[in-house]
Motif scaffolding. Structure first.
Motif, PDB file in Angstrom:
ATOM      1  N   UNK A  28       0.819  -1.227   0.000  1.00  0.00           N
ATOM      2  CA  UNK A  28       0.000   0.000   0.000  1.00  0.00           C
ATOM      3  C   UNK A  28       0.849   1.271   0.000  1.00  0.00           C
ATOM      4  N   UNK A  29       2.155   1.113   0.187  1.00  0.00           N
ATOM      5  CA  UNK A  29       2.993   2.298   0.366  1.00  0.00           C
ATOM      6  C   UNK A  29       3.827   2.706  -0.829  1.00  0.00           C
ATOM      7  N   UNK A  30       4.030   1.809  -1.761  1.00  0.00           N
ATOM      8  CA  UNK A  30       4.990   2.102  -2.837  1.00  0.00           C
ATOM      9  C   UNK A  30       4.409   1.788  -4.205  1.00  0.00           C
ATOM     10  N   UNK A  31       3.276   2.367  -4.545  1.00  0.00           N
ATOM     11  CA  UNK A  31       2.744   2.058  -5.868  1.00  0.00           C
ATOM     12  C   UNK A  31       3.170   3.161  -6.823  1.00  0.00           C
ATOM     13  N   UNK A  32       4.189   2.875  -7.607  1.00  0.00           N
ATOM     14  CA  UNK A  32       4.750   3.878  -8.502  1.00  0.00           C
ATOM     15  C   UNK A  32       3.662   4.484  -9.375  1.00  0.00           C
TER      16      UNK A  32
END
Ligand SMILES: Cc1ncc(C[n+]2csc(CCOP(=O)(O)OP(=O)(O)O)c2C)c(N)n1
Ligand code: SF4
Lengths: 307, 396
Positions: free
Chosen positions: A62-66
């Motif tokens: 949930x934190x690193x969706x480019x």
């Protein structure tokens, strides 16, 4: 620039002094996610000179969706098994570069900690790397859709331990990570709950100040997987402590301490009945859970020397 | 330039090369036949002749994970492995190349279980050809040392930013003692600048480095990664030329052609067996045979045009594979055929599988290969894939 870490650590962090600066925002966690709250609060305590590593699991998903990156600090996803080893490499690089006023923190789920990542965690503790390892425990593999992990409690319905005519939910006991970690003779370890926010903040602060490996195990309910309302996360996390199924403890220099000692336990059945994952449990199964709680507490009383 | 002569094993040459490259973080996990390289490096750190953080990790998976963490932090890193260890870190190999971490790793080529074997073939690294790493195969201790230095220059080039695996044949190269020339630190410093990555975790400008991407973006990243590996073609040549100027030892870049100018029969090899093959080519040349040798140095990027050019006039091409993709053919063979076909060339190509699990490849075996090539060139029927010197189980 924030103040050097040593000074920041000396100033107690509480609801009043907690910074308004966000280091984990814009993430895509479900409403009421205990894990997301744990990450957010921990980073507020540690501040901007912090590097975070997150293995495969909900918090990295949930934190690193480019291109929408939710971390305001240096952060990176590790392999599922590699949280503690990636942190170890960063710690080595920090030493090589003479950076001794930074925090290196990992946030791994219960699966990433107690199952696949336990080898790397054990190695890092063995080397006494100066890292903070946070296990946010939502008691199952949530990111892949609620499968049983080594920390799924007895009786819980998961998609791989379904409750049905012939099956009764998870059959084995919650692996005791705190004991596993303290058996290493780790520099600092603590269990806490996202329902006890001040306790959590204190322990993160304590972890940041020690010279060596710190392990913090935070109970972080997952409304989606537990079958609770999204506004019940903190209440249920508190209740886990009140009914004696979760313990708030610390370990340092060979000594154990309780940071909360319930005088009387609230009924376990109340705690279980509020959650969809335990709805199928029969009375005798609840009694089984109760018996195990009592055994754990009698162990604590005998061995921890702190009551 | 001052170069000191030393008598060392391939493993020690790697350790010396790594020391000269001044990595800041070394991560280590032992496995035969790589172990000595790591032991020497830990001694150097212990003696203070190498200032590096040396971390003893608990597995190969962790060795490469830690190297990635250090690399993200902006440190030059080194690690080494072999065989089962390489396979154990397979997940991290893809991770490192996708994350564009310019890590340099030695791999001591060793067969993979089952059956267990500590002896050499190329099945470990070739089975990971698609992991996104550049792969170079060296022939001897000198080339091993030199390629560690070149590997950093290649990996860290901004056009490339791709990890490099330096492969040494287990025992044949790792444990054989040879005289080598060791360049001075000053000379190495002049060739290889210290690591100053443009992209790294930075406190002034925080970065989220490893991340997920949706199908909409993923392919763009993979395209860039491919471009990086393709760009390495040029960079490898530049680095080799520069290395030649600094130390007097150019290697020819992606591959080396030996007596191929008018060769009608060409044998293609990888790694230390090239030395034996060179002697056989010399002997056959003395008998008037028009034979030549291509020593592939880089399997990735693959010397596509170079091989096609050298084999332009060949009447038959043999490919010696110390590996096999079971149920098909050797990986080098597949790659060579693709290079030739892509160029519209269709000479007979023969795949010789040899030296699996450390089995010796003798001069006679290589002579056999040239005999087979001559026969195929003359239009006689041939076997595409043949196990050479199979031993007790064959009819002959
Ligand atoms: C090597 C590997 N195996 C399996 C997976 C699939 N996987 C991704 S996240 C995950 C579950 C993570 O569970 P946990 O660590 O408890 O964290 P949570 O999702 O609950 O936050 C799994 C099994 C993976 N990414 N890598
Ligand atoms: S599934 Fe659970 S742990 Fe995962 S983001 Fe949603 S609430 Fe959080």
């Amino acid at each position: 620039m924030t103040e050097p870490v040593s000074k920041a650590a000396a100033k107690p962090v509480n609801a009043r002094t907690l910074t308004e600066q966000e280091f984990f925002f814009g993430h895509k966690a479900c409403a009421g996610c205990g894990g997301a709250l744990a990450v957010r609060l921990a980073l507020k305590v540690l501040g901007e000179r912090t590097y975070a590593v997150l293995p495969a699991g909900c918090m990295s998903a949930v934190g690193f969706i480019y291109p929408q990156m939710a971390f305001g600090i240096n952060a990176m996803i590790s392999t599922f098994a590699g949280t503690a080893s990636m942190l170890s490499g960063m710690a080595a690089a920090a030493r090589a570069q003479g950076l001794n006023d930074v925090h290196l923190i990992g946030f791994a789920g219960d699966g990433g900690t107690a199952d696949i990542g336990i080898q790397a965690l054990s190695g890092a503790i063995d080397r006494n790397e100066k890292i903070i390892y946070v296990c946010y425990d939502n008691e199952a593999y949530m990111n892949t859709g609620t499968q049983k992990s080594g920390l799924t409690p007895f009786g819980a319905h998961t998609t791989t331990t379904p409750a049905g005519a012939m099956s009764r939910g998870a059959g084995n006991r919650k692996k005791n990570m705190f004991d596993i970690v303290t058996a290493h003779g780790i520099t600092y370890a603590a269990t806490t709950s996202i329902g006890h926010i001040q306790d959590f903040l204190n322990k993160i602060q304590r972890a940041a100040a020690v010279e060596g490996t710190a392990y913090i195990h935070v109970l972080a309910p997952c409304p989606t997987g537990w079958g609770i309302a999204t506004d019940q996360t903190l209440a249920i996390a508190r209740e886990a402590v009140d009914c004696g199924l979760w313990v708030l403890a610390e370990y340092e220099k060979g000594r154990y301490a309780l940071t909360k000692t319930p005088q009387q336990f609230t009924p376990i059945s109340d705690y279980l009945k509020k959650q969809g994952r335990f709805r199928h449990l029969l009375e005798k199964e609840v009694e089984e859970v109760e018996r195990e709680r009592d055994e754990r507490w009698s162990y604590i009383r005998r061995h921890w020397n702190c009551l | 330039m001052a170069q000191v002569k030393q008598f060392v094993s391939g493993n020690e040459a790697v350790a010396i090369g790594a020391r000269l490259a001044c990595p800041q973080v070394i991560t280590a996990y032992p496995i035969t036949p790589q172990t000595v390289a790591m032991e020497r490096l830990s001694e150097m750190v212990g003696e203070g002749t190498l200032q590096a953080q040396f971390i003893l990790v608990e597995s190969e998976h962790s060795a490469l994970s830690a190297a990635m963490g250090a690399s993200a932090f902006g440190s030059r890193t080194f690690t080494a492995t072999s065989s089962q260890g390489l396979l154990y870190m397979a997940e991290c190999l893809h991770y490192a190349s996708g994350g564009r971490f310019p890590i340099v790793m030695m791999n001591a080529n060793r067969s993979v279980a089952l059956p267990w074997s500590i002896y050499g073939d190329h099945r470990d690294s070739l089975s990971l050809l698609d992991s996104g790493w550049l792969q170079v195969y060296v022939e001897d201790a000198q080339e091993a040392l030199d390629m560690i230095l070149q590997a950093y220059a290649i990996a860290e080039n901004e056009q490339v930013l791709t990890p490099v695996m330096v492969n040494l044949d287990g025992f044949t190269v790792t444990h054989t003692y040879e005289p080598i020339r060791v360049p001075s630190q000053a000379a190495v410093d002049a060739f290889l600048p210290s690591f100053a990555p443009a992209i790294k975790m930075d406190l002034a400008k925080p970065l989220n480095m490893g991340f997920s991407s949706t199908p909409a973006d993923n392919m763009a990243f993979k395209y860039q990664q491919h471009q990086g590996a393709e760009a390495a073609r040029c960079v490898i040549d530049q680095v080799d030329r520069s290395f030649g100027e600094h130390f007097g030892r150019p290697y020819g870049g992606l591959m080396e052609a030996y007596r191929c100018d008018d060769a009608e029969l060409i044998l293609i090899t990888l790694g230390s067996v090239s030395g034996t093959a060179r002697r056989v080519v010399d002997a056959l040349r003395e008998q008037g045979e028009k034979v030549g040798l291509v020593k592939i140095r880089f399997m990735r990027p693959f010397p596509r045009e170079e091989i096609a050019a050298v084999a332009r006039n060949a009447r038959a091409v043999g490919i010696l594979d110390r590996d096999i993709s079971f149920g098909y053919e050797g990986a080098v063979y597949t790659n060579v055929n693709s290079a030739l076909a892509g160029n519209g060339q269709v000479p007979p190509t023969l795949n010789f599988i040899a030296g699996l699990g450390g089995r010796d490849i003798r001069k006679e075996d290589i002579e056999t290969m040239f005999l087979r090539l001559a026969s195929a060139a003359d239009g006689r029927p041939f076997q595409r894939v043949e196990f050479i010197h199979l031993g007790v189980m064959t009819d002959d």
